[in-house]
Design an enzyme around this catalytic site. Sequence first.
Site, PDB file in Angstrom:
ATOM      1  N   LYS A 288       8.315  11.510   4.625  1.00  0.00           N
ATOM      2  CA  LYS A 288       8.066  10.408   5.733  1.00  0.00           C
ATOM      3  C   LYS A 288       7.869   8.845   5.005  1.00  0.00           C
ATOM      4  CE  LYS A 288       3.687   9.922   7.675  1.00  0.00           C
ATOM      5  NZ  LYS A 288       3.264   8.659   7.353  1.00  0.00           N
ATOM      6  N   ASN A 289       6.769   9.150   3.983  1.00  0.00           N
ATOM      7  CA  ASN A 289       6.310   8.012   3.232  1.00  0.00           C
ATOM      8  C   ASN A 289       7.493   7.415   2.240  1.00  0.00           C
ATOM      9  OD1 ASN A 289       4.047   8.049   4.650  1.00  0.00           O
ATOM     10  ND2 ASN A 289       2.567   8.480   2.924  1.00  0.00           N
TER      11      ASN A 289
ATOM     12  N   ARG B 132       2.047   0.736  11.668  1.00  0.00           N
ATOM     13  CA  ARG B 132       1.594  -0.003  10.585  1.00  0.00           C
ATOM     14  C   ARG B 132       2.874  -0.090   9.827  1.00  0.00           C
ATOM     15  NH1 ARG B 132      -2.691  -1.580   8.647  1.00  0.00           N
ATOM     16  NH2 ARG B 132      -1.622  -1.502   6.583  1.00  0.00           N
TER      17      ARG B 132
ATOM     18  N   CYS C  18      -6.376   0.761  11.694  1.00  0.00           N
ATOM     19  CA  CYS C  18      -5.918   2.238  12.381  1.00  0.00           C
ATOM     20  C   CYS C  18      -7.218   2.913  12.333  1.00  0.00           C
ATOM     21  CB  CYS C  18      -4.877   2.651  11.928  1.00  0.00           C
ATOM     22  SG  CYS C  18      -5.101   3.519  10.165  1.00  0.00           S
TER      23      CYS C  18
ATOM     24  N   ARG D 249      -7.341  -1.737   6.912  1.00  0.00           N
ATOM     25  CA  ARG D 249      -5.966  -1.949   6.468  1.00  0.00           C
ATOM     26  C   ARG D 249      -5.260  -3.420   6.232  1.00  0.00           C
ATOM     27  NH1 ARG D 249      -2.944   3.771   7.557  1.00  0.00           N
ATOM     28  NH2 ARG D 249      -1.912   3.386   5.793  1.00  0.00           N
TER      29      ARG D 249
ATOM     30  N   ASP E 165      -4.317  11.405   1.116  1.00  0.00           N
ATOM     31  CA  ASP E 165      -3.546  12.252   2.361  1.00  0.00           C
ATOM     32  C   ASP E 165      -3.694  13.784   2.073  1.00  0.00           C
ATOM     33  OD1 ASP E 165      -2.653   9.769   3.334  1.00  0.00           O
ATOM     34  OD2 ASP E 165      -0.440   9.965   2.747  1.00  0.00           O
TER      35      ASP E 165
ATOM     36  N   ARG F  26       3.599  12.626  14.342  1.00  0.00           N
ATOM     37  CA  ARG F  26       4.231  11.515  13.363  1.00  0.00           C
ATOM     38  C   ARG F  26       4.394  11.984  11.858  1.00  0.00           C
ATOM     39  NH1 ARG F  26      -0.289   8.254  12.141  1.00  0.00           N
ATOM     40  NH2 ARG F  26       1.236   7.412  10.666  1.00  0.00           N
TER      41      ARG F  26
HETATM   42  C1  UD1 Z   1       0.419   4.414   1.920  1.00  0.00           C
HETATM   43  C2  UD1 Z   1       0.898   5.614   2.553  1.00  0.00           C
HETATM   44  C3  UD1 Z   1      -0.381   6.420   3.173  1.00  0.00           C
HETATM   45  C4  UD1 Z   1      -1.329   6.534   2.129  1.00  0.00           C
HETATM   46  C5  UD1 Z   1      -1.804   5.403   1.362  1.00  0.00           C
HETATM   47  C6  UD1 Z   1      -2.383   5.856   0.164  1.00  0.00           C
HETATM   48  C7  UD1 Z   1       2.925   5.168   3.666  1.00  0.00           C
HETATM   49  C8  UD1 Z   1       3.846   4.688   4.911  1.00  0.00           C
HETATM   50  N1  UD1 Z   1       1.678   5.405   3.887  1.00  0.00           N
HETATM   51  O1  UD1 Z   1      -0.224   3.452   2.921  1.00  0.00           O
HETATM   52  O2  UD1 Z   1      -0.014   7.618   3.928  1.00  0.00           O
HETATM   53  O3  UD1 Z   1      -2.730   7.279   2.539  1.00  0.00           O
HETATM   54  O4  UD1 Z   1      -0.635   4.822   1.048  1.00  0.00           O
HETATM   55  O5  UD1 Z   1      -1.877   6.528  -0.736  1.00  0.00           O
HETATM   56  O6  UD1 Z   1       3.538   5.093   2.660  1.00  0.00           O
HETATM   57  N2  UD1 Z   1      -4.883  -2.740   1.045  1.00  0.00           N
HETATM   58  C9  UD1 Z   1      -5.569  -3.849   0.840  1.00  0.00           C
HETATM   59  N3  UD1 Z   1      -4.782  -4.952   1.135  1.00  0.00           N
HETATM   60  C10 UD1 Z   1      -3.397  -4.808   1.047  1.00  0.00           C
HETATM   61  C11 UD1 Z   1      -2.910  -3.464   1.135  1.00  0.00           C
HETATM   62  C12 UD1 Z   1      -3.826  -2.464   1.154  1.00  0.00           C
HETATM   63  O7  UD1 Z   1      -6.648  -4.338   1.078  1.00  0.00           O
HETATM   64  O8  UD1 Z   1      -2.583  -5.810   1.360  1.00  0.00           O
HETATM   65  C13 UD1 Z   1      -6.150  -1.492   0.544  1.00  0.00           C
HETATM   66  C14 UD1 Z   1      -5.964  -0.685   2.113  1.00  0.00           C
HETATM   67  O9  UD1 Z   1      -6.683  -1.185   3.156  1.00  0.00           O
HETATM   68  C15 UD1 Z   1      -6.602   0.697   1.548  1.00  0.00           C
HETATM   69  C16 UD1 Z   1      -5.941   0.824   0.119  1.00  0.00           C
HETATM   70  O10 UD1 Z   1      -5.621  -0.898  -0.265  1.00  0.00           O
HETATM   71  O11 UD1 Z   1      -8.021   0.778   1.499  1.00  0.00           O
HETATM   72  C17 UD1 Z   1      -4.721   1.424  -0.068  1.00  0.00           C
HETATM   73  O12 UD1 Z   1      -3.747   1.189   0.691  1.00  0.00           O
HETATM   74  P1  UD1 Z   1      -2.268   1.136   0.453  1.00  0.00           P
HETATM   75  O13 UD1 Z   1      -2.026   1.845  -0.993  1.00  0.00           O
HETATM   76  O14 UD1 Z   1      -1.676  -0.245   0.906  1.00  0.00           O
HETATM   77  O15 UD1 Z   1      -1.830   2.092   1.544  1.00  0.00           O
HETATM   78  P2  UD1 Z   1      -0.532   2.148   2.380  1.00  0.00           P
HETATM   79  O16 UD1 Z   1       0.694   1.513   1.908  1.00  0.00           O
HETATM   80  O17 UD1 Z   1      -1.081   1.411   3.854  1.00  0.00           O
END
Ligand code: UD1
Length: 418
Positions: A22-23, A93, A117, A122, A305, A397
Amino acid sequence: MAKILIDGGKPLSGTIKVSGAKNAALPIIAGVILSTKPVKLTNVPALNDVTTISKVLEALGVKVARTSNNCYEFDASGKISEEAPYELVKTMRASFFVMGPLLARLKKARVPLPGGCAIGVRPVNIHLKGFEELGAKVSIESGCAVAIADRLIGTKIHLDFPSVGATENLIMAATLAEGETVIENAAQEPEIVDLAEFLNALGAKIKGAGGPSIIVEGVKELGGGTYSIMPDRIEAGTFAVLGAMAGGPIRVENCNPNHLLALTAKLREMGASIECGNDYIIAGSEGRLKASEVKTLPYPGFPTDMQAQLMTAMCLAEGTSSVTETIFENRFMHVSELSRMGANINIHERTAVIHGVKALEGAPVAATDLRAGAAMVLAGLVAQGHTEISQIYHIDRGYEDLVGRINRLGANITRIEG
Ligand code: UD1
Protein backbone atom coordinates in the site's frame (compact mmCIF):
# COMPACT_ATOMS: atom_id res chain seq x y z
CA MET A 1 -21.43 -1.37 10.08
CA ALA A 2 -19.32 -4.29 8.87
CA LYS A 3 -17.63 -6.43 11.53
CA ILE A 4 -15.09 -9.23 11.78
CA LEU A 5 -16.07 -12.18 13.99
CA ILE A 6 -13.47 -14.62 15.28
CA ASP A 7 -13.70 -17.80 17.28
CA GLY A 8 -10.17 -17.88 18.63
CA GLY A 9 -7.73 -20.54 19.68
CA LYS A 10 -7.71 -22.65 16.50
CA PRO A 11 -4.32 -24.02 15.41
CA LEU A 12 -3.11 -22.01 12.41
CA SER A 13 -0.66 -23.16 9.77
CA GLY A 14 -0.12 -23.10 6.02
CA THR A 15 0.85 -20.57 3.39
CA ILE A 16 -0.28 -16.98 3.03
CA LYS A 17 0.64 -14.75 0.10
CA VAL A 18 1.56 -11.11 0.60
CA SER A 19 -0.04 -8.41 -1.58
CA GLY A 20 1.56 -5.37 -3.19
CA ALA A 21 2.61 -2.64 -0.77
CA LYS A 22 0.00 0.00 0.00
CA ASN A 23 2.62 2.54 1.05
CA ALA A 24 4.55 2.05 -2.19
CA ALA A 25 1.45 2.02 -4.42
CA LEU A 26 0.06 5.34 -3.13
CA PRO A 27 3.04 7.62 -3.96
CA ILE A 28 3.74 5.69 -7.16
CA ILE A 29 0.15 6.23 -8.39
CA ALA A 30 0.50 9.94 -7.57
CA GLY A 31 3.79 9.91 -9.49
CA VAL A 32 1.91 8.94 -12.66
CA ILE A 33 1.00 12.65 -12.95
CA LEU A 34 4.64 13.35 -13.88
CA SER A 35 4.35 11.48 -17.19
CA THR A 36 2.29 12.29 -20.29
CA LYS A 37 2.79 8.73 -21.65
CA PRO A 38 0.80 5.59 -20.71
CA VAL A 39 1.81 3.95 -17.43
CA LYS A 40 0.80 0.46 -16.34
CA LEU A 41 1.11 -0.74 -12.74
CA THR A 42 0.90 -4.38 -11.66
CA ASN A 43 0.79 -6.02 -8.22
CA VAL A 44 -1.33 -3.08 -7.02
CA PRO A 45 -3.16 -4.12 -3.82
CA ALA A 46 -6.98 -4.09 -4.01
CA LEU A 47 -7.55 -1.62 -1.18
CA ASN A 48 -9.85 1.30 -0.45
CA ASP A 49 -6.85 3.66 -0.20
CA VAL A 50 -5.80 2.72 -3.74
CA THR A 51 -9.33 3.41 -4.98
CA THR A 52 -9.22 6.80 -3.25
CA ILE A 53 -5.91 7.93 -4.77
CA SER A 54 -7.13 6.71 -8.19
CA LYS A 55 -10.24 8.86 -7.76
CA VAL A 56 -8.06 11.84 -6.84
CA LEU A 57 -6.11 11.33 -10.08
CA GLU A 58 -9.33 11.04 -12.09
CA ALA A 59 -10.60 14.26 -10.53
CA LEU A 60 -7.36 15.93 -11.64
CA GLY A 61 -7.89 14.78 -15.25
CA VAL A 62 -5.94 11.50 -15.43
CA LYS A 63 -7.63 8.60 -17.25
CA VAL A 64 -7.58 5.57 -14.94
CA ALA A 65 -8.50 2.02 -16.02
CA ARG A 66 -8.47 -0.93 -13.64
CA THR A 67 -7.77 -3.73 -16.10
CA SER A 68 -7.79 -6.55 -13.51
CA ASN A 69 -7.95 -6.93 -9.73
CA ASN A 70 -4.31 -5.86 -9.26
CA CYS A 71 -3.52 -4.02 -12.47
CA TYR A 72 -4.13 -0.38 -13.40
CA GLU A 73 -3.44 1.66 -16.53
CA PHE A 74 -3.08 5.43 -16.43
CA ASP A 75 -3.05 8.12 -19.08
CA ALA A 76 -2.12 11.58 -17.83
CA SER A 77 -1.58 13.05 -21.32
CA GLY A 78 -4.61 15.35 -21.17
CA LYS A 79 -5.18 18.61 -19.35
CA ILE A 80 -4.40 18.24 -15.65
CA SER A 81 -5.99 20.47 -13.01
CA GLU A 82 -3.80 21.88 -10.25
CA GLU A 83 -6.58 21.66 -7.69
CA ALA A 84 -7.13 18.44 -5.70
CA PRO A 85 -10.70 17.97 -4.42
CA TYR A 86 -11.24 18.41 -0.68
CA GLU A 87 -13.96 15.72 -0.50
CA LEU A 88 -11.44 13.03 -1.47
CA VAL A 89 -8.31 14.41 0.17
CA LYS A 90 -10.03 14.65 3.55
CA THR A 91 -10.68 10.89 3.53
CA MET A 92 -7.01 9.95 3.07
CA ARG A 93 -3.84 11.76 4.13
CA ALA A 94 -1.78 10.11 1.40
CA SER A 95 -3.68 12.19 -1.20
CA PHE A 96 -1.15 14.88 -0.33
CA PHE A 97 1.33 12.93 -2.49
CA VAL A 98 -0.16 14.67 -5.55
CA MET A 99 1.30 18.01 -4.43
CA GLY A 100 4.89 17.31 -5.56
CA PRO A 101 3.95 15.86 -8.97
CA LEU A 102 1.43 18.68 -9.67
CA LEU A 103 3.98 21.33 -8.78
CA ALA A 104 6.61 19.63 -10.96
CA ARG A 105 4.33 19.31 -13.97
CA LEU A 106 2.18 22.45 -13.81
CA LYS A 107 4.40 24.71 -11.65
CA LYS A 108 1.35 25.19 -9.49
CA ALA A 109 -0.64 23.06 -7.07
CA ARG A 110 -3.51 23.59 -4.68
CA VAL A 111 -4.08 20.66 -2.32
CA PRO A 112 -6.22 20.68 0.84
CA LEU A 113 -4.17 20.21 4.00
CA PRO A 114 -4.70 16.60 5.06
CA GLY A 115 -5.22 17.34 8.76
CA GLY A 116 -4.44 15.00 11.64
CA CYS A 117 -5.64 11.47 12.15
CA ALA A 118 -6.18 8.99 14.94
CA ILE A 119 -2.47 8.47 15.62
CA GLY A 120 -1.23 12.05 15.68
CA VAL A 121 -1.27 15.61 14.38
CA ARG A 122 0.85 14.77 11.31
CA PRO A 123 1.78 18.17 9.87
CA VAL A 124 3.22 18.62 6.34
CA ASN A 125 5.67 21.43 7.16
CA ILE A 126 8.69 19.41 5.98
CA HIS A 127 7.05 18.82 2.57
CA LEU A 128 6.21 22.53 2.20
CA LYS A 129 9.65 23.76 3.31
CA GLY A 130 11.23 21.51 0.68
CA PHE A 131 8.95 22.87 -2.08
CA GLU A 132 10.00 26.38 -1.07
CA GLU A 133 13.66 25.44 -1.26
CA LEU A 134 13.06 24.21 -4.80
CA GLY A 135 11.85 27.71 -5.67
CA ALA A 136 8.09 27.56 -5.09
CA LYS A 137 6.14 30.24 -3.29
CA VAL A 138 4.06 28.37 -0.73
CA SER A 139 1.06 29.71 1.16
CA ILE A 140 -1.92 28.39 3.05
CA GLU A 141 -5.25 29.63 1.67
CA SER A 142 -8.64 28.54 3.04
CA GLY A 143 -7.26 25.25 4.36
CA CYS A 144 -5.30 24.45 1.20
CA ALA A 145 -1.56 24.31 0.63
CA VAL A 146 -0.88 26.43 -2.45
CA ALA A 147 2.45 26.35 -4.28
CA ILE A 148 3.39 28.37 -7.34
CA ALA A 149 6.73 28.56 -9.13
CA ASP A 150 8.10 30.12 -12.31
CA ARG A 151 10.75 27.40 -12.35
CA LEU A 152 11.77 24.65 -9.96
CA ILE A 153 15.51 24.68 -9.51
CA GLY A 154 17.51 21.84 -7.98
CA THR A 155 19.16 22.59 -4.65
CA LYS A 156 20.37 20.96 -1.44
CA ILE A 157 17.50 20.20 0.96
CA HIS A 158 18.12 19.04 4.50
CA LEU A 159 15.06 17.44 6.13
CA ASP A 160 14.54 18.27 9.83
CA PHE A 161 13.30 14.70 10.26
CA PRO A 162 13.52 11.79 7.79
CA SER A 163 9.82 11.98 6.91
CA VAL A 164 8.73 9.24 4.52
CA GLY A 165 6.03 11.30 2.83
CA ALA A 166 8.17 14.45 2.55
CA THR A 167 11.06 12.49 1.02
CA GLU A 168 8.66 11.00 -1.56
CA ASN A 169 6.91 14.29 -2.37
CA LEU A 170 10.26 16.07 -2.79
CA ILE A 171 11.73 13.33 -4.99
CA MET A 172 8.68 13.71 -7.26
CA ALA A 173 8.90 17.53 -7.30
CA ALA A 174 12.64 17.37 -8.07
CA THR A 175 12.24 14.82 -10.88
CA LEU A 176 11.27 17.51 -13.42
CA ALA A 177 13.21 20.39 -11.79
CA GLU A 178 16.18 22.08 -13.46
CA GLY A 179 19.53 20.69 -12.32
CA GLU A 180 20.46 18.57 -9.34
CA THR A 181 18.58 18.25 -6.06
CA VAL A 182 20.20 16.57 -3.08
CA ILE A 183 17.86 15.49 -0.28
CA GLU A 184 19.86 15.05 2.93
CA ASN A 185 18.58 13.20 6.01
CA ALA A 186 16.14 11.49 3.66
CA ALA A 187 13.92 8.66 4.86
CA GLN A 188 15.38 5.27 3.91
CA GLU A 189 12.25 3.11 3.84
CA PRO A 190 12.07 0.44 1.08
CA GLU A 191 8.97 2.18 -0.34
CA ILE A 192 11.21 5.13 -1.23
CA VAL A 193 13.46 2.81 -3.19
CA ASP A 194 10.38 1.45 -4.98
CA LEU A 195 9.21 4.97 -5.90
CA ALA A 196 12.69 5.88 -7.20
CA GLU A 197 12.91 2.67 -9.23
CA PHE A 198 9.47 3.34 -10.71
CA LEU A 199 10.40 6.90 -11.69
CA ASN A 200 13.77 5.75 -13.06
CA ALA A 201 11.93 3.15 -15.15
CA LEU A 202 10.07 6.08 -16.75
CA GLY A 203 13.32 7.97 -17.38
CA ALA A 204 13.98 9.88 -14.15
CA LYS A 205 17.56 10.13 -12.83
CA ILE A 206 17.44 9.35 -9.11
CA LYS A 207 20.38 7.91 -7.18
CA GLY A 208 20.91 6.99 -3.56
CA ALA A 209 17.32 6.05 -2.62
CA GLY A 210 17.47 3.74 0.39
CA GLY A 211 20.27 5.81 1.90
CA PRO A 212 20.22 9.15 3.78
CA SER A 213 21.32 11.23 0.78
CA ILE A 214 19.25 11.10 -2.41
CA ILE A 215 20.40 12.81 -5.60
CA VAL A 216 17.80 13.73 -8.22
CA GLU A 217 19.10 15.00 -11.54
CA GLY A 218 16.12 16.77 -13.08
CA VAL A 219 14.92 15.64 -16.53
CA LYS A 220 12.67 17.50 -19.00
CA GLU A 221 10.01 14.81 -19.20
CA LEU A 222 9.21 11.23 -18.28
CA GLY A 223 8.19 8.46 -20.67
CA GLY A 224 5.73 5.62 -20.17
CA GLY A 225 6.28 2.11 -18.90
CA THR A 226 5.14 -0.82 -16.80
CA TYR A 227 6.10 -1.33 -13.16
CA SER A 228 5.31 -3.97 -10.54
CA ILE A 229 4.73 -2.69 -6.99
CA MET A 230 6.96 -4.24 -4.28
CA PRO A 231 5.44 -6.66 -1.72
CA ASP A 232 3.96 -5.16 1.44
CA ARG A 233 6.49 -5.53 4.27
CA ILE A 234 3.98 -4.57 6.96
CA GLU A 235 1.49 -7.17 5.77
CA ALA A 236 4.30 -9.76 5.70
CA GLY A 237 5.37 -8.72 9.18
CA THR A 238 1.80 -8.98 10.49
CA PHE A 239 1.56 -12.58 9.25
CA ALA A 240 5.01 -13.44 10.66
CA VAL A 241 3.88 -12.21 14.09
CA LEU A 242 0.75 -14.34 13.71
CA GLY A 243 2.89 -17.43 13.05
CA ALA A 244 5.02 -16.66 16.10
CA MET A 245 1.95 -16.16 18.30
CA ALA A 246 -0.20 -19.02 17.07
CA GLY A 247 2.58 -21.60 16.77
CA GLY A 248 2.33 -22.03 13.02
CA PRO A 249 4.29 -22.77 11.06
CA ILE A 250 2.99 -20.09 8.72
CA ARG A 251 4.82 -19.60 5.44
CA VAL A 252 4.58 -15.96 4.42
CA GLU A 253 5.14 -15.95 0.69
CA ASN A 254 5.99 -13.24 -1.84
CA CYS A 255 7.81 -10.93 0.57
CA ASN A 256 11.31 -9.54 0.94
CA PRO A 257 12.71 -10.72 4.31
CA ASN A 258 15.53 -8.15 4.02
CA HIS A 259 12.89 -5.45 4.59
CA LEU A 260 11.92 -7.04 7.90
CA LEU A 261 15.22 -7.61 9.67
CA ALA A 262 14.29 -5.47 12.71
CA LEU A 263 11.13 -7.53 13.20
CA THR A 264 12.55 -10.99 12.54
CA ALA A 265 15.49 -10.31 14.90
CA LYS A 266 13.01 -9.30 17.61
CA LEU A 267 10.79 -12.35 17.04
CA ARG A 268 13.84 -14.64 17.25
CA GLU A 269 14.89 -12.92 20.48
CA MET A 270 11.41 -13.65 21.82
CA GLY A 271 11.91 -17.35 21.08
CA ALA A 272 10.02 -17.71 17.80
CA SER A 273 11.42 -19.88 15.04
CA ILE A 274 12.00 -17.77 11.94
CA GLU A 275 13.34 -19.12 8.68
CA CYS A 276 13.95 -16.70 5.83
CA GLY A 277 14.41 -17.50 2.15
CA ASN A 278 14.75 -15.15 -0.81
CA ASP A 279 11.08 -14.34 -0.94
CA TYR A 280 9.49 -16.05 2.05
CA ILE A 281 9.50 -16.21 5.84
CA ILE A 282 8.38 -19.25 7.80
CA ALA A 283 7.31 -18.22 11.30
CA GLY A 284 6.35 -20.49 14.17
CA SER A 285 6.96 -21.16 17.83
CA GLU A 286 6.89 -23.88 20.41
CA GLY A 287 5.55 -22.95 23.80
CA ARG A 288 5.28 -19.44 25.14
CA LEU A 289 7.22 -16.49 23.69
CA LYS A 290 9.58 -14.53 25.97
CA ALA A 291 9.28 -10.83 26.86
CA SER A 292 11.31 -8.23 25.01
CA GLU A 293 11.78 -4.49 24.57
CA VAL A 294 11.37 -2.46 21.41
CA LYS A 295 11.55 1.16 20.31
CA THR A 296 10.08 2.39 17.02
CA LEU A 297 12.49 4.30 14.77
CA PRO A 298 12.80 5.38 11.15
CA TYR A 299 13.93 2.53 8.84
CA PRO A 300 16.02 0.42 9.26
CA GLY A 301 14.85 0.68 12.88
CA PHE A 302 11.75 -1.11 14.13
CA PRO A 303 8.71 0.13 12.14
CA THR A 304 5.98 2.04 13.93
CA ASP A 305 3.52 0.26 11.63
CA MET A 306 4.44 -3.08 13.31
CA GLN A 307 4.29 -1.83 16.88
CA ALA A 308 0.66 -2.73 17.65
CA GLN A 309 1.02 -6.25 16.23
CA LEU A 310 4.24 -7.01 18.15
CA MET A 311 2.68 -5.62 21.32
CA THR A 312 -0.12 -8.14 20.90
CA ALA A 313 2.45 -10.95 20.90
CA MET A 314 4.07 -9.38 23.98
CA CYS A 315 0.71 -9.48 25.81
CA LEU A 316 1.06 -13.28 25.91
CA ALA A 317 4.85 -13.50 26.31
CA GLU A 318 6.41 -14.63 29.56
CA GLY A 319 7.70 -11.67 31.60
CA THR A 320 7.53 -7.90 31.23
CA SER A 321 7.97 -6.27 27.83
CA SER A 322 8.06 -2.65 26.74
CA VAL A 323 7.25 -0.73 23.57
CA THR A 324 8.47 2.85 23.13
CA GLU A 325 6.82 4.80 20.29
CA THR A 326 9.04 7.61 19.01
CA ILE A 327 7.46 8.36 15.59
CA PHE A 328 3.84 9.24 16.39
CA GLU A 329 2.62 10.94 19.54
CA ASN A 330 -0.65 9.08 19.98
CA ARG A 331 -0.21 5.55 18.74
CA PHE A 332 -1.34 3.49 21.75
CA MET A 333 -5.08 3.34 21.17
CA HIS A 334 -4.91 -0.43 20.77
CA VAL A 335 -3.78 -0.64 24.41
CA SER A 336 -7.26 -0.08 25.85
CA GLU A 337 -8.73 -2.55 23.35
CA LEU A 338 -6.12 -5.22 24.22
CA SER A 339 -6.84 -4.56 27.90
CA ARG A 340 -10.51 -5.38 27.24
CA MET A 341 -9.28 -8.82 26.17
CA GLY A 342 -7.37 -9.34 29.42
CA ALA A 343 -3.96 -7.85 28.57
CA ASN A 344 -2.03 -6.16 31.38
CA ILE A 345 -0.51 -2.96 29.96
CA ASN A 346 0.43 0.38 31.55
CA ILE A 347 1.39 3.46 29.59
CA HIS A 348 4.08 5.85 30.87
CA GLU A 349 4.31 8.76 28.43
CA ARG A 350 5.58 7.21 25.17
CA THR A 351 6.29 3.77 26.63
CA ALA A 352 3.85 0.91 27.10
CA VAL A 353 4.87 -1.65 29.72
CA ILE A 354 3.31 -5.03 29.04
CA HIS A 355 3.11 -7.69 31.75
CA GLY A 356 2.58 -10.98 29.94
CA VAL A 357 -0.59 -12.93 30.75
CA LYS A 358 -1.19 -16.63 30.10
CA ALA A 359 -4.26 -16.11 27.89
CA LEU A 360 -6.39 -13.44 26.24
CA GLU A 361 -10.14 -13.67 26.25
CA GLY A 362 -12.41 -12.84 23.30
CA ALA A 363 -14.35 -9.55 23.59
CA PRO A 364 -16.06 -6.89 21.50
CA VAL A 365 -13.28 -4.51 20.43
CA ALA A 366 -12.75 -1.72 17.90
CA ALA A 367 -10.16 -1.29 15.16
CA THR A 368 -9.11 2.22 16.21
CA ASP A 369 -6.71 2.63 13.27
CA LEU A 370 -5.29 0.44 10.52
CA ARG A 371 -2.49 -1.35 12.37
CA ALA A 372 -4.41 -1.36 15.66
CA GLY A 373 -7.10 -3.20 13.68
CA ALA A 374 -4.56 -5.79 12.53
CA ALA A 375 -3.51 -6.19 16.16
CA MET A 376 -7.13 -6.89 17.14
CA VAL A 377 -7.35 -9.60 14.49
CA LEU A 378 -4.16 -11.24 15.80
CA ALA A 379 -5.40 -11.01 19.39
CA GLY A 380 -8.80 -12.46 18.44
CA LEU A 381 -7.19 -15.38 16.60
CA VAL A 382 -5.21 -16.54 19.64
CA ALA A 383 -7.74 -15.55 22.33
CA GLN A 384 -10.08 -17.98 24.01
CA GLY A 385 -13.66 -17.54 22.84
CA HIS A 386 -15.43 -15.06 20.63
CA THR A 387 -14.12 -11.68 19.44
CA GLU A 388 -16.13 -9.14 17.50
CA ILE A 389 -14.17 -6.33 15.83
CA SER A 390 -15.97 -3.15 14.78
CA GLN A 391 -14.75 -0.14 12.72
CA ILE A 392 -13.10 -2.54 10.28
CA TYR A 393 -13.06 0.07 7.51
CA HIS A 394 -9.65 0.89 8.96
CA ILE A 395 -8.48 -2.68 8.26
CA ASP A 396 -9.87 -2.52 4.70
CA ARG A 397 -7.55 0.42 4.01
CA GLY A 398 -4.47 -1.76 4.32
CA TYR A 399 -5.20 -5.49 4.05
CA GLU A 400 -6.64 -7.10 0.93
CA ASP A 401 -9.14 -9.89 1.71
CA LEU A 402 -7.61 -10.41 5.16
CA VAL A 403 -10.46 -12.62 6.36
CA GLY A 404 -10.35 -14.92 3.32
CA ARG A 405 -6.60 -15.39 3.48
CA ILE A 406 -6.48 -16.05 7.23
CA ASN A 407 -9.37 -18.49 6.95
CA ARG A 408 -7.25 -20.64 4.67
CA LEU A 409 -4.77 -21.04 7.56
CA GLY A 410 -7.46 -22.89 9.54
CA ALA A 411 -8.93 -19.98 11.47
CA ASN A 412 -12.57 -19.50 12.27
CA ILE A 413 -12.91 -15.89 11.12
CA THR A 414 -15.80 -14.33 9.20
CA ARG A 415 -16.88 -10.94 8.07
CA ILE A 416 -20.41 -9.63 8.28
CA GLU A 417 -21.54 -6.60 6.33
CA GLY A 418 -23.65 -4.29 8.44
C1 UD1 B 1 4.37 6.99 6.27
C2 UD1 B 1 3.49 5.77 6.12
C3 UD1 B 1 2.94 5.34 7.48
C4 UD1 B 1 4.08 5.14 8.48
C5 UD1 B 1 4.99 6.37 8.52
C6 UD1 B 1 6.22 6.18 9.40
C7 UD1 B 1 2.57 6.06 3.90
C8 UD1 B 1 1.37 6.32 3.06
N1 UD1 B 1 2.39 6.09 5.23
O1 UD1 B 1 3.55 8.04 6.77
O2 UD1 B 1 2.23 4.11 7.31
O3 UD1 B 1 3.55 4.92 9.76
O4 UD1 B 1 5.44 6.70 7.19
O5 UD1 B 1 6.97 5.09 8.95
O6 UD1 B 1 3.64 5.81 3.40
N2 UD1 B 1 6.19 14.96 10.29
C9 UD1 B 1 6.26 16.32 10.52
N3 UD1 B 1 6.21 17.16 9.44
C10 UD1 B 1 6.10 16.71 8.15
C11 UD1 B 1 6.01 15.32 7.94
C12 UD1 B 1 6.07 14.46 9.03
O7 UD1 B 1 6.36 16.77 11.65
O8 UD1 B 1 6.05 17.53 7.21
C13 UD1 B 1 6.20 14.03 11.46
C14 UD1 B 1 4.89 13.26 11.58
O9 UD1 B 1 3.91 13.99 12.27
C15 UD1 B 1 5.31 12.02 12.31
C16 UD1 B 1 6.74 11.78 11.79
O10 UD1 B 1 7.17 13.03 11.24
O11 UD1 B 1 5.35 12.25 13.69
C17 UD1 B 1 6.83 10.69 10.75
O12 UD1 B 1 5.99 11.00 9.66
P1 UD1 B 1 6.28 10.55 8.16
O13 UD1 B 1 7.56 9.77 8.10
O14 UD1 B 1 6.12 11.72 7.28
O15 UD1 B 1 5.09 9.55 7.91
P2 UD1 B 1 4.06 9.55 6.71
O16 UD1 B 1 4.79 9.75 5.43
O17 UD1 B 1 2.90 10.41 7.03
